[in-house]
Design a protein around this motif. Structure first.
Motif, PDB file in Angstrom:
ATOM      1  N   UNK A 131       0.818  -1.220   0.000  1.00 53.07           N
ATOM      2  CA  UNK A 131       0.000   0.000   0.000  1.00 53.07           C
ATOM      3  C   UNK A 131       0.849   1.266   0.000  1.00 53.07           C
ATOM      4  N   UNK A 132       1.955   1.260   0.736  1.00 50.32           N
ATOM      5  CA  UNK A 132       2.698   2.503   0.931  1.00 50.32           C
ATOM      6  C   UNK A 132       3.678   2.804  -0.195  1.00 50.32           C
ATOM      7  N   UNK A 133       4.293   1.784  -0.769  1.00 47.24           N
ATOM      8  CA  UNK A 133       5.004   1.956  -2.016  1.00 47.24           C
ATOM      9  C   UNK A 133       6.355   2.622  -2.001  1.00 47.24           C
ATOM     10  N   UNK A 134       6.941   2.909  -0.840  1.00 47.87           N
ATOM     11  CA  UNK A 134       8.270   3.524  -0.831  1.00 47.87           C
ATOM     12  C   UNK A 134       9.381   2.499  -1.068  1.00 47.87           C
ATOM     13  N   UNK A 135       9.138   1.262  -0.690  1.00 48.24           N
ATOM     14  CA  UNK A 135      10.024   0.157  -1.046  1.00 48.24           C
ATOM     15  C   UNK A 135       9.242  -1.126  -0.858  1.00 48.24           C
ATOM     16  N   UNK A 136       9.754  -2.205  -1.412  1.00 50.41           N
ATOM     17  CA  UNK A 136       9.097  -3.495  -1.234  1.00 50.41           C
ATOM     18  C   UNK A 136       9.395  -4.016   0.166  1.00 50.41           C
ATOM     19  N   UNK A 137       8.400  -4.611   0.796  1.00 48.63           N
ATOM     20  CA  UNK A 137       8.537  -5.167   2.135  1.00 48.63           C
ATOM     21  C   UNK A 137       8.294  -6.666   2.064  1.00 48.63           C
ATOM     22  N   UNK A 138       9.303  -7.424   2.428  1.00 47.84           N
ATOM     23  CA  UNK A 138       9.192  -8.876   2.480  1.00 47.84           C
ATOM     24  C   UNK A 138       9.221  -9.313   3.944  1.00 47.84           C
ATOM     25  N   UNK A 139       8.109  -9.814   4.484  1.00 48.25           N
ATOM     26  CA  UNK A 139       8.114 -10.234   5.885  1.00 48.25           C
ATOM     27  C   UNK A 139       9.012 -11.442   6.121  1.00 48.25           C
ATOM     28  N   UNK A 140       9.620 -11.466   7.291  1.00 50.07           N
ATOM     29  CA  UNK A 140      10.336 -12.637   7.799  1.00 50.07           C
ATOM     30  C   UNK A 140       9.420 -13.306   8.802  1.00 50.07           C
ATOM     31  N   UNK A 141       9.256 -14.597   8.688  1.00 46.89           N
ATOM     32  CA  UNK A 141       8.396 -15.319   9.606  1.00 46.89           C
ATOM     33  C   UNK A 141       9.153 -15.809  10.830  1.00 46.89           C
ATOM     34  N   UNK A 142       8.468 -15.912  11.954  1.00 46.88           N
ATOM     35  CA  UNK A 142       9.081 -16.452  13.159  1.00 46.88           C
ATOM     36  C   UNK A 142       9.378 -17.932  12.979  1.00 46.88           C
TER      37      UNK A 142
END
Length: 428
Positions: free
Chosen positions: A110-121
């Motif tokens: 949604x925010x678009x300033x950079x790609x965000x890839x979550x790290x899972x626990x």
């Protein structure tokens, strides 16, 4: 405008060239390029790098939006030249289910300033007792491939082995926070001469090194990938070097602050220098720099750890551990690695873009600056020198160890798939 012509940029520090962006793609790289109707950016000999990729960022959302959000964290990332960040799992609630990682991933979209890839626990609630939903997180829209209990160590060898076995099935990687908890109870700083003089609880190097030694052996036994977060000691370097010589699938990262700062700074009792793992000795710092230069340490990762004012502006023992780093990382790397002759700019691109993207499998990132590739780029004024002023940070938090310190280099432009997120040092 869909077309952008970057004129006279030193691509990876080489001879000046022009780069034409058309839409979200690099259309052409060469000399004397022109394009009708294109927006022209006069690089003037600035260095053009592929967009930086951070494998270790704390965005705090959900749960600690008082210190950072996905929006403010990605704005900070764009300011620092990053086009992709991997968001650590120690949120509230913990990112240990498909639902939470998808929430973080969608916020990034949604925010678009950079790609965000979550790290899972790795484990449920970061408690180290039961494996989290690794498969479900991988199969979710977020497509998680990196798993970590960062902030806590997966100290149970059986759990760590099971995690390595599980992620092997889909080519994932377990990123270990190497800290033997029994050896660091009550620890406040690096164990050594300074801790003895100050009377602060010591954090021995062996607490890190023993976990790394165990985990590279487990990775070898299982035939899986393990990644070492924020490696900080000379002894850890030797263990990783040995493991790589054996063909073990291990990668390692170092933070900018561990490349520059030492435990001597703790003499000030300023909690801004309190971090996990702690600042080490000058000997360790020099070993880390050499290891990054020779490839024993694969990448630079920020461990961007924002905290609100009240969590850091207090007595040392009560202060939270961590430093912000996205907006200063490239400058610190220039100071410690480029200006010292240990790395050239092509080497910086390798350690801060190509390799982290490869380790985390960040699609479209860490690609060459060449025709047909996604236009994820950052332009750096390497001749600039200036004092760090956290008042100008895009991050919501200000806990930087570099306030008032003069550092080289300044990111002037960042493009994410051809869209400018930073222009002349200002966020769009």
């Amino acid at each position: 405008m869909s077309k952008i012509l970057i004129r006279g940029a030193k691509v990876l520090g080489g001879a000046p060239q022009d780069v034409l962006i058309d839409g979200g793609t690099i259309a052409e790289v060469g000399e004397g390029l022109s394009a009708e109707g294109a927006q022209v950016v006069e690089a003037g000999g600035k260095v053009l790098l592929p967009g930086l990729v951070d494998l270790h960022t704390h965005l705090r959302e959900p749960g600690r939006e008082d210190s950072e959000t996905v929006l403010t964290g990605t704005r900070a990332a764009a300011s620092g030249g990053y086009t992709a960040v991997f968001a650590m799992a120690n949120t509230f609630p913990v990112a240990d289910t498909a639902g939470v990682v998808e929430q973080v991933w969608r916020l990034g979209q949604e925010h678009g300033y950079c790609d965000v890839q979550p790290i899972g626990a790795v484990t449920v609630g970061l408690e180290g007792k039961k494996l989290a939903e690794l498969g479900a997180m991988h199969e979710s829209a977020a497509g998680v491939t990196v798993f970590s209990d960062d902030g806590k160590c997966v100290d149970d060898a059986v759990i760590m082995r099971r995690a390595l076995e599980y992620v092997k099935a889909f080519g994932g990687v377990v990123a270990q926070h190497a800290q033997e908890p029994r050896l660091t109870e009550g620890a406040q700083m690096n164990e050594g001469v300074v801790s003895a003089e100050l009377g602060l609880g010591g954090w021995p190097a062996v607490a890190e090194e023993s976990i790394i030694a165990r985990d590279v052996l487990l990775a070898d036994h299982v035939g899986s990938r393990v990644h070492i977060c924020h490696l900080s000691t000379a002894g850890s370097v030797e263990i990783v070097r040995w493991a790589k010589s054996r063909g073990i699938q291990v990668t390692a990262e170092v933070t900018p602050h561990h490349l520059l700062l030492t435990d001597e700074l703790v003499r000030t009792y300023n909690p801004v220098y309190k971090v996990n793992p702690p600042l080490r000795t000058e000997r360790d710092v020099l070993a880390l720099r050499e290891a990054l230069a020779d490839g024993t340490i694969d990448i630079v990762a920020t461990d961007h750890a924002p905290h609100p004012h009240e969590d850091k502006d207090c007595e040392w023992a009560a202060a939270a551990m961590g430093m912000v780093g996205l907006e200063t990382a490239l400058s610190v790397v220039q100071e410690t690695m480029v200006d010292t002759g240990l790395l050239d700019w092509a080497g910086v691109a390798d350690r801060m873009s190509f390799k982290p993207a490869r380790i985390g499998r960040a699609t479209g990132h860490g690609r060459p600056v060449s025709a047909g590739e996604p236009a994820n780029l950052t332009l750096v004024d390497t001749e600039y020198r200036g004092q760090v002023d956290p008042a100008g940070f895009a991050s919501r938090s200000r806990n930087t160890p570099y306030q008032g310190r003069e550092l080289p280099g300044r990111v002037t432009h960042t493009w994410l798939r051809g869209k400018a997120t930073l222009v002349d040092g200002k966020l769009t």
